[in-house]
Design a protein around this motif. Structure first.
Motif, mmCIF file in Angstrom:
data_model
loop_
_atom_site.group_PDB
_atom_site.id
_atom_site.type_symbol
_atom_site.label_atom_id
_atom_site.label_comp_id
_atom_site.label_asym_id
_atom_site.label_seq_id
_atom_site.Cartn_x
_atom_site.Cartn_y
_atom_site.Cartn_z
ATOM 1 N N UNK A 40 53.724 50.771 -1.381
ATOM 2 C CA UNK A 40 54.010 51.182 -2.756
ATOM 3 C C UNK A 40 53.103 50.423 -3.722
ATOM 4 N N UNK A 41 52.143 51.144 -4.299
ATOM 5 C CA UNK A 41 51.174 50.514 -5.188
ATOM 6 C C UNK A 41 51.781 49.936 -6.444
ATOM 7 N N UNK A 42 52.820 50.584 -6.995
ATOM 8 C CA UNK A 42 53.436 50.083 -8.229
ATOM 9 C C UNK A 42 54.182 48.778 -7.989
ATOM 10 N N UNK A 43 54.861 48.680 -6.846
ATOM 11 C CA UNK A 43 55.534 47.419 -6.507
ATOM 12 C C UNK A 43 54.488 46.320 -6.316
ATOM 13 N N UNK A 44 53.392 46.657 -5.651
ATOM 14 C CA UNK A 44 52.321 45.685 -5.438
ATOM 15 C C UNK A 44 51.755 45.203 -6.766
ATOM 16 N N UNK A 45 51.552 46.121 -7.716
ATOM 17 C CA UNK A 45 51.039 45.727 -9.024
ATOM 18 C C UNK A 45 52.011 44.802 -9.745
ATOM 19 N N UNK A 46 53.287 45.114 -9.653
ATOM 20 C CA UNK A 46 54.311 44.266 -10.281
ATOM 21 C C UNK A 46 54.221 42.838 -9.753
ATOM 22 N N UNK A 47 54.201 42.692 -8.431
ATOM 23 C CA UNK A 47 54.193 41.361 -7.823
ATOM 24 C C UNK A 47 52.860 40.658 -8.062
ATOM 25 N N UNK A 48 51.780 41.412 -7.913
ATOM 26 C CA UNK A 48 50.449 40.824 -8.132
ATOM 27 C C UNK A 48 50.344 40.260 -9.547
ATOM 28 N N UNK A 49 50.779 41.030 -10.524
ATOM 29 C CA UNK A 49 50.651 40.598 -11.920
ATOM 30 C C UNK A 49 51.596 39.457 -12.248
ATOM 31 N N UNK A 50 52.793 39.457 -11.658
ATOM 32 C CA UNK A 50 53.697 38.316 -11.841
ATOM 33 C C UNK A 50 53.034 37.039 -11.343
ATOM 34 N N UNK A 51 52.358 37.128 -10.217
ATOM 35 C CA UNK A 51 51.706 35.963 -9.630
ATOM 36 C C UNK A 51 50.432 35.598 -10.370
ATOM 37 N N UNK A 52 49.629 36.619 -10.653
ATOM 38 C CA UNK A 52 48.281 36.411 -11.182
ATOM 39 C C UNK A 52 48.283 36.089 -12.668
ATOM 40 N N UNK A 53 49.161 36.720 -13.438
ATOM 41 C CA UNK A 53 49.136 36.583 -14.896
ATOM 42 C C UNK A 53 50.279 35.753 -15.465
ATOM 43 N N UNK A 54 51.205 35.319 -14.597
ATOM 44 C CA UNK A 54 52.340 34.564 -15.130
ATOM 45 C C UNK A 54 52.602 33.270 -14.361
ATOM 46 N N UNK A 55 52.626 33.346 -13.042
ATOM 47 C CA UNK A 55 52.909 32.159 -12.245
ATOM 48 C C UNK A 55 51.720 31.195 -12.199
ATOM 49 N N UNK A 56 50.536 31.723 -11.888
ATOM 50 C CA UNK A 56 49.359 30.864 -11.695
ATOM 51 C C UNK A 56 48.129 31.410 -12.435
ATOM 52 N N UNK A 57 48.196 31.683 -13.716
ATOM 53 C CA UNK A 57 47.078 32.376 -14.378
ATOM 54 C C UNK A 57 45.771 31.606 -14.402
ATOM 55 N N UNK A 58 45.825 30.292 -14.618
ATOM 56 C CA UNK A 58 44.584 29.519 -14.718
ATOM 57 C C UNK A 58 43.853 29.464 -13.387
ATOM 58 N N UNK A 59 44.562 29.074 -12.338
ATOM 59 C CA UNK A 59 43.929 28.959 -11.019
ATOM 60 C C UNK A 59 43.504 30.329 -10.509
ATOM 61 N N UNK A 60 44.298 31.356 -10.774
ATOM 62 C CA UNK A 60 43.919 32.705 -10.335
ATOM 63 C C UNK A 60 42.641 33.153 -11.028
ATOM 64 N N UNK A 61 42.548 32.902 -12.327
ATOM 65 C CA UNK A 61 41.343 33.318 -13.050
ATOM 66 C C UNK A 61 40.109 32.587 -12.523
ATOM 67 N N UNK A 62 40.229 31.283 -12.325
ATOM 68 C CA UNK A 62 39.085 30.519 -11.822
ATOM 69 C C UNK A 62 38.722 30.937 -10.398
ATOM 70 N N UNK A 63 39.720 31.291 -9.603
ATOM 71 C CA UNK A 63 39.433 31.704 -8.223
ATOM 72 C C UNK A 63 38.687 33.029 -8.189
ATOM 73 N N UNK A 64 38.971 33.929 -9.134
ATOM 74 C CA UNK A 64 38.242 35.193 -9.195
ATOM 75 C C UNK A 64 36.801 34.937 -9.644
ATOM 76 N N UNK A 65 36.623 34.038 -10.602
ATOM 77 C CA UNK A 65 35.261 33.645 -10.987
ATOM 78 C C UNK A 65 34.518 33.091 -9.781
ATOM 79 N N UNK A 66 35.230 32.304 -8.983
ATOM 80 C CA UNK A 66 34.611 31.692 -7.807
ATOM 81 C C UNK A 66 34.329 32.736 -6.734
ATOM 82 N N UNK A 67 35.196 33.731 -6.614
ATOM 83 C CA UNK A 67 34.954 34.815 -5.661
ATOM 84 C C UNK A 67 33.657 35.538 -6.017
ATOM 85 N N UNK A 68 33.475 35.818 -7.306
ATOM 86 C CA UNK A 68 32.222 36.445 -7.749
ATOM 87 C C UNK A 68 31.039 35.530 -7.475
#
Length: 348
Positions: A40-68
């Motif tokens: 279920x893509x909508x459930x995945x988006x809900x959980x992903x965004x809770x984790x990525x934009x609320x639980x760990x936003x700083x480390x998640x953002x830096x990790x995506x920069x690092x992935x690039x």
């Protein structure tokens, strides 16, 4: 008096622990079967965004920069980027465009939730508009990538990094480990994006994607002068927002954050032991401070706004490296200026 202060402190710490773990505990109760997220893509988006934009936003953002950043270890990628000259001539715009277009794709759920959190009603038409922005962004991303001869396997490798690096960073540096539901959500969200990007033969499970990444690293990640030539202006941009004395510290810390195969591909030195220890101690102190003393965020952390300005353009909620779009941006205009739409019509 001391007993009162001690009691107040213990009550505060207990409250922090309850609210800190409330999000993940709620997810576990709401979705007892972790595999439902993969279906279920909508459930995945809900959980992903809770984790990525609320639980760990700083480390998640830096990790995506690092992935690039780690995609530059592949010569077939770095040579294309060198040929485009965008990193050399316009590193700030390139970084801003990348972040904004990816944020437009993944920030639908956070933007809607922020409106609801602030007790503003959201109509079905407004929700549809948010999802439309994501589709327009993917279309724009495909347009831009279509200008370059990017290998399909390089696309898959990039998707794998976007899944793997945040997981690696969170588990290494944050105040708790990821739950399997969150890992499944990370995979499902980027797998669905990969399909919309028309990537062929994309591994259909997390395990197969990571296996592809490991195998591809052995054959494609290797030293080339073009790798660091692309990485250098990017690193300069990353350090530009910090005090000048911090730049050498970041450069010495970089090898600690890279894996051995990446250091070889960039041709940089092995990490110094004391820098590795200092980095991990600092990040562990930060993680424990957050875990025991910081209440969770009330709102989702986003840079993309809910609606456009009067001129029809979107104004980023804040800037990181500098202002690229002082009057706001249109999704269809993100990317190199030479690929901007050649028409006077205002696009989303």
């Amino acid at each position: 008096m001391y007993h009162i202060l001690l009691g107040a402190l213990l009550c505060y710490v207990a409250a922090v622990r309850y609210y800190r773990y409330k999000c993940i505990n709620d997810l576990r109760r709401k979705y007892p079967d972790p595999d439902v997220i993969l279906k279920n893509g909508k459930i995945a988006q809900e959980i992903y965004c809770q984790t990525f934009r609320k639980e760990f936003p700083l480390v998640c953002r830096e990790s995506i920069e690092f992935a690039l950043f780690k995609t530059f270890t592949v010569p077939t990628v770095s040579k294309i980027l060198i040929g485009s000259r965008e990193f050399e001539k316009h590193p700030l715009r390139r970084a801003e465009d990348t972040e904004l277009i990816l944020s437009e794709i993944i920030d639908v759920y956070p933007r809607i939730q922020n409106e609801l959190i602030n007790h503003r009603s959201v109509t079905s038409k407004e929700k549809a508009k948010q999802y439309e922005r994501a589709e327009v962004s993917i279309h724009r991303l495909n347009q831009l990538h279509g200008k370059y001869p990017i290998l399909n396997d390089d696309y898959i490798f990039t998707v794998a990094l976007f899944v793997y690096e945040p997981i690696r960073w969170i588990n290494a540096f944050e105040w708790r480990q990821l739950d399997v539901r969150e890992i499944n959500a990370f995979f499902k969200v980027w797998y669905d994006i990969g399909l919309k990007m028309n990537i062929k033969n994309l591994p259909d499970t997390f395990e197969r994607l990571i296996e592809f990444k490991q195998q591809y690293e052995q054959t494609a990640v290797r030293y080339s002068p073009s790798n660091w030539k692309v990485a250098e202006p990017t690193l300069c941009l990353l350090t530009s927002r910090l005090p000048r004395f911090m730049a050498p510290v970041i450069r010495h810390a970089l090898p600690c954050l890279l894996e051995k195969i990446d250091r070889i591909a960039f041709g940089i030195e092995e990490p110094r032991w004391f820098m590795t220890v200092a980095l991990h101690v600092t990040m562990r102190l930060r993680a424990n401070f957050i875990r025991y003393l910081c209440l969770p965020r009330r709102e989702f952390w986003t840079r993309t706004p809910w609606q456009p300005e009067k001129n029809g353009k979107y104004m980023p909620t804040f800037c990181i490296y500098g202002t690229v779009y002082p009057e706001g941006y249109s999704i269809s205009e993100l990317g190199p200026a030479k690929f901007a739409p050649q028409c006077p019509i205002m696009h989303p």
